[in-house]
Design a protein around this motif. Structure first.
Motif, PDB file in Angstrom:
ATOM      1  N   GLU A  61       2.104 -14.713 -24.635  1.00  0.00           N
ATOM      2  CA  GLU A  61       1.576 -13.860 -23.555  1.00  0.00           C
ATOM      3  C   GLU A  61       1.856 -12.399 -23.862  1.00  0.00           C
ATOM      4  O   GLU A  61       2.445 -11.671 -23.055  1.00  0.00           O
ATOM      5  CB  GLU A  61       2.214 -14.271 -22.226  1.00  0.00           C
ATOM      6  CG  GLU A  61       1.842 -15.675 -21.807  1.00  0.00           C
ATOM      7  CD  GLU A  61       2.687 -16.196 -20.647  1.00  0.00           C
ATOM      8  OE1 GLU A  61       3.308 -15.378 -19.942  1.00  0.00           O
ATOM      9  OE2 GLU A  61       2.724 -17.422 -20.484  1.00  0.00           O
ATOM     10  N   LEU A  62       1.459 -11.992 -25.061  1.00  0.00           N
ATOM     11  CA  LEU A  62       1.721 -10.628 -25.531  1.00  0.00           C
ATOM     12  C   LEU A  62       1.105  -9.598 -24.576  1.00  0.00           C
ATOM     13  O   LEU A  62      -0.067  -9.704 -24.220  1.00  0.00           O
ATOM     14  CB  LEU A  62       1.093 -10.482 -26.921  1.00  0.00           C
ATOM     15  CG  LEU A  62       1.812  -9.630 -27.966  1.00  0.00           C
ATOM     16  CD1 LEU A  62       3.249 -10.094 -28.191  1.00  0.00           C
ATOM     17  CD2 LEU A  62       1.033  -9.665 -29.286  1.00  0.00           C
ATOM     18  N   MET A  63       1.912  -8.625 -24.192  1.00  0.00           N
ATOM     19  CA  MET A  63       1.404  -7.568 -23.301  1.00  0.00           C
ATOM     20  C   MET A  63       0.710  -6.492 -24.112  1.00  0.00           C
ATOM     21  O   MET A  63       1.035  -6.278 -25.272  1.00  0.00           O
ATOM     22  CB  MET A  63       2.562  -6.942 -22.532  1.00  0.00           C
ATOM     23  CG  MET A  63       3.151  -7.842 -21.493  1.00  0.00           C
ATOM     24  SD  MET A  63       4.595  -7.037 -20.772  1.00  0.00           S
ATOM     25  CE  MET A  63       4.792  -8.017 -19.306  1.00  0.00           C
ATOM     26  N   ARG A  64      -0.191  -5.766 -23.457  1.00  0.00           N
ATOM     27  CA  ARG A  64      -0.831  -4.641 -24.116  1.00  0.00           C
ATOM     28  C   ARG A  64       0.164  -3.492 -24.245  1.00  0.00           C
ATOM     29  O   ARG A  64       1.092  -3.369 -23.432  1.00  0.00           O
ATOM     30  CB  ARG A  64      -2.060  -4.196 -23.308  1.00  0.00           C
ATOM     31  CG  ARG A  64      -3.228  -5.180 -23.408  1.00  0.00           C
ATOM     32  CD  ARG A  64      -4.447  -4.678 -22.667  1.00  0.00           C
ATOM     33  NE  ARG A  64      -4.201  -4.561 -21.226  1.00  0.00           N
ATOM     34  CZ  ARG A  64      -4.173  -3.405 -20.560  1.00  0.00           C
ATOM     35  NH1 ARG A  64      -4.400  -2.270 -21.189  1.00  0.00           N
ATOM     36  NH2 ARG A  64      -3.926  -3.383 -19.272  1.00  0.00           N
ATOM     37  N   PRO A  65      -0.026  -2.610 -25.255  1.00  0.00           N
ATOM     38  CA  PRO A  65       0.904  -1.489 -25.440  1.00  0.00           C
ATOM     39  C   PRO A  65       1.092  -0.647 -24.178  1.00  0.00           C
ATOM     40  O   PRO A  65       2.209  -0.222 -23.865  1.00  0.00           O
ATOM     41  CB  PRO A  65       0.238  -0.661 -26.544  1.00  0.00           C
ATOM     42  CG  PRO A  65      -0.609  -1.629 -27.309  1.00  0.00           C
ATOM     43  CD  PRO A  65      -1.065  -2.655 -26.307  1.00  0.00           C
ATOM     44  N   GLU A  66      -0.013  -0.440 -23.429  1.00  0.00           N
ATOM     45  CA  GLU A  66       0.060   0.402 -22.220  1.00  0.00           C
ATOM     46  C   GLU A  66       0.870  -0.265 -21.122  1.00  0.00           C
ATOM     47  O   GLU A  66       1.282   0.390 -20.168  1.00  0.00           O
ATOM     48  CB  GLU A  66      -1.351   0.690 -21.675  1.00  0.00           C
ATOM     49  CG  GLU A  66      -2.264   1.448 -22.609  1.00  0.00           C
ATOM     50  CD  GLU A  66      -2.861   0.590 -23.727  1.00  0.00           C
ATOM     51  OE1 GLU A  66      -2.669  -0.652 -23.726  1.00  0.00           O
ATOM     52  OE2 GLU A  66      -3.509   1.158 -24.615  1.00  0.00           O
ATOM     53  N   VAL A  67       1.049  -1.569 -21.244  1.00  0.00           N
ATOM     54  CA  VAL A  67       1.815  -2.303 -20.224  1.00  0.00           C
ATOM     55  C   VAL A  67       3.282  -2.417 -20.634  1.00  0.00           C
ATOM     56  O   VAL A  67       4.195  -2.128 -19.863  1.00  0.00           O
ATOM     57  CB  VAL A  67       1.195  -3.708 -19.987  1.00  0.00           C
ATOM     58  CG1 VAL A  67       2.033  -4.498 -18.987  1.00  0.00           C
ATOM     59  CG2 VAL A  67      -0.250  -3.568 -19.506  1.00  0.00           C
ATOM     60  N   CYS A  68       3.519  -2.833 -21.895  1.00  0.00           N
ATOM     61  CA  CYS A  68       4.918  -3.099 -22.283  1.00  0.00           C
ATOM     62  C   CYS A  68       5.721  -1.812 -22.494  1.00  0.00           C
ATOM     63  O   CYS A  68       6.937  -1.801 -22.259  1.00  0.00           O
ATOM     64  CB  CYS A  68       5.000  -4.018 -23.503  1.00  0.00           C
ATOM     65  SG  CYS A  68       4.389  -3.335 -25.045  1.00  0.00           S
ATOM     66  N   THR A  69       5.068  -0.722 -22.877  1.00  0.00           N
ATOM     67  CA  THR A  69       5.826   0.498 -23.189  1.00  0.00           C
ATOM     68  C   THR A  69       6.542   1.074 -21.947  1.00  0.00           C
ATOM     69  O   THR A  69       7.768   1.236 -21.973  1.00  0.00           O
ATOM     70  CB  THR A  69       4.924   1.560 -23.853  1.00  0.00           C
ATOM     71  OG1 THR A  69       4.273   0.954 -24.961  1.00  0.00           O
ATOM     72  CG2 THR A  69       5.736   2.759 -24.314  1.00  0.00           C
ATOM     73  N   PRO A  70       5.803   1.347 -20.843  1.00  0.00           N
ATOM     74  CA  PRO A  70       6.530   1.871 -19.674  1.00  0.00           C
ATOM     75  C   PRO A  70       7.504   0.862 -19.086  1.00  0.00           C
ATOM     76  O   PRO A  70       8.572   1.238 -18.575  1.00  0.00           O
ATOM     77  CB  PRO A  70       5.409   2.205 -18.672  1.00  0.00           C
ATOM     78  CG  PRO A  70       4.198   1.503 -19.156  1.00  0.00           C
ATOM     79  CD  PRO A  70       4.347   1.293 -20.624  1.00  0.00           C
ATOM     80  N   LEU A  71       7.143  -0.431 -19.178  1.00  0.00           N
ATOM     81  CA  LEU A  71       8.019  -1.478 -18.642  1.00  0.00           C
ATOM     82  C   LEU A  71       9.350  -1.492 -19.401  1.00  0.00           C
ATOM     83  O   LEU A  71      10.438  -1.497 -18.800  1.00  0.00           O
ATOM     84  CB  LEU A  71       7.304  -2.823 -18.771  1.00  0.00           C
ATOM     85  CG  LEU A  71       7.884  -4.030 -18.073  1.00  0.00           C
ATOM     86  CD1 LEU A  71       8.117  -3.748 -16.600  1.00  0.00           C
ATOM     87  CD2 LEU A  71       6.925  -5.219 -18.230  1.00  0.00           C
ATOM     88  N   ASP A  72       9.264  -1.480 -20.728  1.00  0.00           N
ATOM     89  CA  ASP A  72      10.491  -1.492 -21.537  1.00  0.00           C
ATOM     90  C   ASP A  72      11.322  -0.242 -21.269  1.00  0.00           C
ATOM     91  O   ASP A  72      12.544  -0.311 -21.134  1.00  0.00           O
ATOM     92  CB  ASP A  72      10.159  -1.571 -23.032  1.00  0.00           C
ATOM     93  CG  ASP A  72       9.666  -2.954 -23.437  1.00  0.00           C
ATOM     94  OD1 ASP A  72       9.977  -3.921 -22.728  1.00  0.00           O
ATOM     95  OD2 ASP A  72       8.970  -3.049 -24.462  1.00  0.00           O
ATOM     96  N   GLN A  73      10.654   0.902 -21.192  1.00  0.00           N
ATOM     97  CA  GLN A  73      11.427   2.123 -20.986  1.00  0.00           C
ATOM     98  C   GLN A  73      12.157   2.074 -19.651  1.00  0.00           C
ATOM     99  O   GLN A  73      13.332   2.436 -19.547  1.00  0.00           O
ATOM    100  CB  GLN A  73      10.534   3.366 -21.059  1.00  0.00           C
ATOM    101  CG  GLN A  73      11.381   4.621 -21.174  1.00  0.00           C
ATOM    102  CD  GLN A  73      10.588   5.894 -21.022  1.00  0.00           C
ATOM    103  OE1 GLN A  73       9.927   6.105 -20.007  1.00  0.00           O
ATOM    104  NE2 GLN A  73      10.657   6.739 -22.028  1.00  0.00           N
TER     105      GLN A  73
END
Ligand code: 5HM
Length: 164
Positions: A61-73
């Motif tokens: 269920e790989l997230m899109r870059p625009e989703v995982c980047t702010p979430l991880d930060q």
């Protein structure tokens, strides 16, 4: 209970894309193992663990870059400590996260594989951030050293000096 008083949450980072099996798009069992071991170890101590590999179902269920980047930060900003496997070859995403964690002033523990070369800015990160390094050949065998390193990092971050 956590071996580190008042430590409630950990962000666990490490190589992801490079570990996906091109045929299935998922991390094979042997690639998951170190993350599995670390997640179980921390959760057994009552810690809340944020880990993208598990969150994204090990690649299924790989997230899109625009989703995982702010979430991880945001999750790194909220975490009490940051633990990472920088990866060999280096994981680009983990190195971005390391930059965030150090800039946010988080206590950091880096699990380094013995005999591997890591980039200068990882080798030198302890000069600008609270970093403990755990050299290992096997993650499971390194768990006691990891606990000690986490305690040292959190103590140093809080300015605590323990006898002995
Ligand atoms: O570049 P690499 O895939 O190795 O980056 C891994 C790191 O980026 C992980 O620690 C994870 O927190 C984050 N990441 C993510 O959250 C990376 C990817 C894919 O690059 C992803 N979600 N889908």
């Amino acid at each position: 209970m956590s071996t580190v008083p008042d430590l409630r949450s950990v962000f666990l980072a490490g190589p992801f894309l490079q570990l996906l099996d091109p045929a299935t798009g998922e991390m094979p069992g042997d690639a998951r193992a170190p993350f599995d071991i670390l997640i179980k170890h921390f959760e057994a101590q009552g810690l809340s663990v944020h880990n993208a590999h598990r969150r994204e179902a090990w690649g299924a269920e790989l997230m899109r870059p625009e989703v995982c980047t702010p979430l991880d930060q945001e999750e790194i900003r909220k975490a009490d400590a940051f633990v990472a496997l920088p990866g060999f070859p280096a994981s680009p995403g983990t190195h971005v996260e390391l930059g965030w964690a150090s800039a946010f002033g988080k206590p950091i523990v880096l699990l380094l594989e013995r005999g591997r070369q890591y980039t200068f800015l990882v080798q030198g990160l302890h000069t600008v951030a609270t970093v403990e390094y755990v050299e290992h050949t096997d993650v499971a065998a390194a768990l006691p050293a990891l606990d000690r390193a986490l305690r040292r990092a959190v103590d140093r971050h809080r300015g605590v000096i323990r006898p002995g």
